[in-house]
Write a protein that holds these residues in place. Structure first.
Motif, PDB file in Angstrom:
ATOM      1  N   GLN A 119       0.827  -1.197   0.000  1.00 36.58           N
ATOM      2  CA  GLN A 119       0.000   0.000   0.000  1.00 36.58           C
ATOM      3  C   GLN A 119       0.872   1.262   0.000  1.00 36.58           C
ATOM      4  O   GLN A 119       0.591   2.243  -0.702  1.00 36.58           O
ATOM      5  CB  GLN A 119      -0.926   0.011   1.218  1.00 36.58           C
ATOM      6  CG  GLN A 119      -1.919   1.166   1.242  1.00 36.58           C
ATOM      7  CD  GLN A 119      -2.913   1.086   0.109  1.00 36.58           C
ATOM      8  OE1 GLN A 119      -3.766   0.208   0.089  1.00 36.58           O
ATOM      9  NE2 GLN A 119      -2.811   1.997  -0.857  1.00 36.58           N
ATOM     10  N   LEU A 120       1.932   1.230   0.791  1.00 36.05           N
ATOM     11  CA  LEU A 120       2.865   2.354   0.848  1.00 36.05           C
ATOM     12  C   LEU A 120       3.440   2.656  -0.536  1.00 36.05           C
ATOM     13  O   LEU A 120       3.489   3.815  -0.977  1.00 36.05           O
ATOM     14  CB  LEU A 120       3.995   2.035   1.827  1.00 36.05           C
ATOM     15  CG  LEU A 120       5.130   3.050   1.926  1.00 36.05           C
ATOM     16  CD1 LEU A 120       4.730   4.220   2.799  1.00 36.05           C
ATOM     17  CD2 LEU A 120       6.398   2.388   2.469  1.00 36.05           C
ATOM     18  N   LEU A 121       3.871   1.616  -1.232  1.00 34.20           N
ATOM     19  CA  LEU A 121       4.493   1.814  -2.543  1.00 34.20           C
ATOM     20  C   LEU A 121       3.475   2.313  -3.564  1.00 34.20           C
ATOM     21  O   LEU A 121       3.806   3.146  -4.422  1.00 34.20           O
ATOM     22  CB  LEU A 121       5.140   0.512  -3.010  1.00 34.20           C
ATOM     23  CG  LEU A 121       6.248  -0.041  -2.094  1.00 34.20           C
ATOM     24  CD1 LEU A 121       6.853  -1.303  -2.694  1.00 34.20           C
ATOM     25  CD2 LEU A 121       7.330   1.004  -1.828  1.00 34.20           C
ATOM     26  N   GLU A 135       2.032   4.211   8.301  1.00 34.59           N
ATOM     27  CA  GLU A 135       2.492   4.667   6.991  1.00 34.59           C
ATOM     28  C   GLU A 135       2.296   6.172   6.925  1.00 34.59           C
ATOM     29  O   GLU A 135       1.233   6.677   7.276  1.00 34.59           O
ATOM     30  CB  GLU A 135       1.692   4.021   5.863  1.00 34.59           C
ATOM     31  CG  GLU A 135       1.942   4.655   4.491  1.00 34.59           C
ATOM     32  CD  GLU A 135       0.878   4.342   3.459  1.00 34.59           C
ATOM     33  OE1 GLU A 135       0.682   5.180   2.552  1.00 34.59           O
ATOM     34  OE2 GLU A 135       0.238   3.278   3.545  1.00 34.59           O
ATOM     35  N   ILE A 136       3.315   6.874   6.467  1.00 34.41           N
ATOM     36  CA  ILE A 136       3.196   8.307   6.210  1.00 34.41           C
ATOM     37  C   ILE A 136       3.765   8.604   4.835  1.00 34.41           C
ATOM     38  O   ILE A 136       4.876   8.148   4.500  1.00 34.41           O
ATOM     39  CB  ILE A 136       3.936   9.157   7.259  1.00 34.41           C
ATOM     40  CG1 ILE A 136       3.316   8.968   8.651  1.00 34.41           C
ATOM     41  CG2 ILE A 136       3.931  10.636   6.883  1.00 34.41           C
ATOM     42  CD1 ILE A 136       4.025   9.726   9.759  1.00 34.41           C
ATOM     43  N   TYR A 191       8.070  11.532   0.236  1.00 34.44           N
ATOM     44  CA  TYR A 191       8.861  10.741   1.182  1.00 34.44           C
ATOM     45  C   TYR A 191       7.886   9.784   1.847  1.00 34.44           C
ATOM     46  O   TYR A 191       6.988  10.208   2.582  1.00 34.44           O
ATOM     47  CB  TYR A 191       9.523  11.667   2.192  1.00 34.44           C
ATOM     48  CG  TYR A 191      10.467  11.017   3.181  1.00 34.44           C
ATOM     49  CD1 TYR A 191      10.920   9.719   3.030  1.00 34.44           C
ATOM     50  CD2 TYR A 191      10.919  11.736   4.283  1.00 34.44           C
ATOM     51  CE1 TYR A 191      11.801   9.151   3.940  1.00 34.44           C
ATOM     52  CE2 TYR A 191      11.801  11.189   5.205  1.00 34.44           C
ATOM     53  CZ  TYR A 191      12.238   9.891   5.031  1.00 34.44           C
ATOM     54  OH  TYR A 191      13.096   9.335   5.942  1.00 34.44           O
ATOM     55  N   ALA A 192       8.052   8.482   1.589  1.00 35.65           N
ATOM     56  CA  ALA A 192       7.105   7.465   2.056  1.00 35.65           C
ATOM     57  C   ALA A 192       7.786   6.555   3.065  1.00 35.65           C
ATOM     58  O   ALA A 192       8.811   5.932   2.760  1.00 35.65           O
ATOM     59  CB  ALA A 192       6.584   6.647   0.873  1.00 35.65           C
ATOM     60  N   ILE A 193       7.227   6.478   4.271  1.00 42.88           N
ATOM     61  CA  ILE A 193       7.814   5.652   5.323  1.00 42.88           C
ATOM     62  C   ILE A 193       6.790   4.657   5.882  1.00 42.88           C
ATOM     63  O   ILE A 193       5.584   4.875   5.814  1.00 42.88           O
ATOM     64  CB  ILE A 193       8.380   6.498   6.483  1.00 42.88           C
ATOM     65  CG1 ILE A 193       7.248   7.189   7.258  1.00 42.88           C
ATOM     66  CG2 ILE A 193       9.401   7.504   5.983  1.00 42.88           C
ATOM     67  CD1 ILE A 193       7.633   7.607   8.656  1.00 42.88           C
ATOM     68  N   HIS A 194       7.311   3.583   6.426  1.00 41.25           N
ATOM     69  CA  HIS A 194       6.530   2.532   7.089  1.00 41.25           C
ATOM     70  C   HIS A 194       7.299   2.210   8.367  1.00 41.25           C
ATOM     71  O   HIS A 194       8.384   1.643   8.316  1.00 41.25           O
ATOM     72  CB  HIS A 194       6.453   1.318   6.142  1.00 41.25           C
ATOM     73  CG  HIS A 194       5.860   0.082   6.730  1.00 41.25           C
ATOM     74  ND1 HIS A 194       5.732  -1.078   5.992  1.00 41.25           N
ATOM     75  CD2 HIS A 194       5.361  -0.216   7.936  1.00 41.25           C
ATOM     76  CE1 HIS A 194       5.185  -2.029   6.718  1.00 41.25           C
ATOM     77  NE2 HIS A 194       4.958  -1.525   7.923  1.00 41.25           N
ATOM     78  N   ASP A 211      12.385  11.857  -7.254  1.00 41.77           N
ATOM     79  CA  ASP A 211      10.944  12.081  -7.124  1.00 41.77           C
ATOM     80  C   ASP A 211      10.353  11.436  -5.883  1.00 41.77           C
ATOM     81  O   ASP A 211       9.299  11.864  -5.402  1.00 41.77           O
ATOM     82  CB  ASP A 211      10.206  11.525  -8.349  1.00 41.77           C
ATOM     83  CG  ASP A 211      10.657  12.170  -9.643  1.00 41.77           C
ATOM     84  OD1 ASP A 211      10.639  13.410  -9.710  1.00 41.77           O
ATOM     85  OD2 ASP A 211      11.033  11.433 -10.575  1.00 41.77           O
ATOM     86  N   ALA A 212      10.980  10.376  -5.391  1.00 43.21           N
ATOM     87  CA  ALA A 212      10.416   9.649  -4.245  1.00 43.21           C
ATOM     88  C   ALA A 212      11.536   9.040  -3.417  1.00 43.21           C
ATOM     89  O   ALA A 212      12.498   8.486  -3.963  1.00 43.21           O
ATOM     90  CB  ALA A 212       9.459   8.556  -4.714  1.00 43.21           C
TER      91      ALA A 212
END
Length: 272
Positions: free
Chosen positions: A46-48, A263-264, A152-155, A119-120
């Protein structure tokens, strides 16, 4: 955090260390567990998806054994760079991406990547293990290398509720640190949000999942029945490892109401 069912325990980081001293995630990997994120495979996927990685230049911080790197590749990014400080883990991530990107030696707070060039940024289960100061340094580095509008996506692991007292948070963090042999410092949702907003990010999305890393149902869902069976057999065969796993699970169970996966997805504004 791995790529292939053929990964040998001797290939893993910290392989030479005693079971009693291994960080919890590497202990689990040594016993055959490959999904080591607090929210499991479902939250990672889901994060990705939320990070919108297709045709994007992607940097992954601390990719470990390459499990998430392989999932990133499934989304067909334009470019992939893994930043990994451990040579053994870097080699495993390189195997996972199969020449479709590159892995460089570096720290989350000093990646060596150019300003505003990606980009990410994706990172899982690494900020929790840092001091407050180092957390802020890593988030600042992500902000630096992202282009305006970048994600910026973190888990990570989170403490609940936001109203926990400082003493309660300290007790939970100490119990986790003793159990997993890493100085874990999970934050509450408000604290995670503040970490990002103080660095200049805006929060785009927050999701939660139960922290049930060692619950049988989660293990089967993450690993499949065959790998779960091998993991259980390995735990049974190693008394020292079994004691560690039981201790870890007991801490997770004791603080079940106060621990969650979070997740943020944070965005660098178009104008700073």
């Amino acid at each position: 955090m791995s790529t292939s069912t053929n990964t040998s325990p001797d290939d893993l980081p910290f392989a030479e260390r005693k079971v009693e001293d291994l960080p919890g995630h590497w202990l689990l990997a040594r016993l055959g567990k490959r999904v080591l994120r607090p929210g499991g495979r479902v939250m990672t996927e889901q994060l990705l998806d939320d990070a919108s990685l297709t045709d994007a230049d992607v940097v992954e911080l601390a990719p470990g054994l390459g499990k998430t790197a392989a999932s990133i590749m499934d989304r067909k990014p334009r470019d992939y760079v893994g930043v990994e400080s451990d040579p053994a883990a870097a080699a495993l991530t390189e195997s996972a991406i199969g020449g479709r990107g590159r892995v460089v030696s570096g720290d989350g707070a000093a990646t060596g990547i150019d300003d505003a060039s990606t980009d990410a940024v994706v990172a899982e289960a690494m900020l929790t293990m840092q001091s407050d100061k180092h957390k802020a340094e890593i988030v600042a580095e992500a902000f630096r290398i992202l282009r305006p509008g970048g994600r910026y996506a973190i888990h990570e692991m989170s403490l609940n509720p936001d109203t926990l007292s400082n003493d309660q948070k300290t007790d939970i963090r100490r119990a986790l640190a003793r159990s997993i042999k890493v100085n874990a410092r999970p934050l509450t949702e408000d604290e995670w949000r503040a970490l990002f907003t103080e660095a200049g990010f805006t929060i785009e999305r927050v999701r939660f999942a139960p922290m049930s890393l060692l619950e049988p149902r989660r293990v089967i869902a993450d690993e499949g029945f065959g790998r779960t069976l091998r993991f259980v057999v390995n735990v049974i065969r190693e008394p020292a490892a079994r004691k560690r796993i039981v201790d870890m699970r007991s801490v997770f169970t004791k603080y079940k109401r106060n621990l969650a996966a979070i997740e943020i997805v944070a965005v660098k504004p178009q104008t700073s």
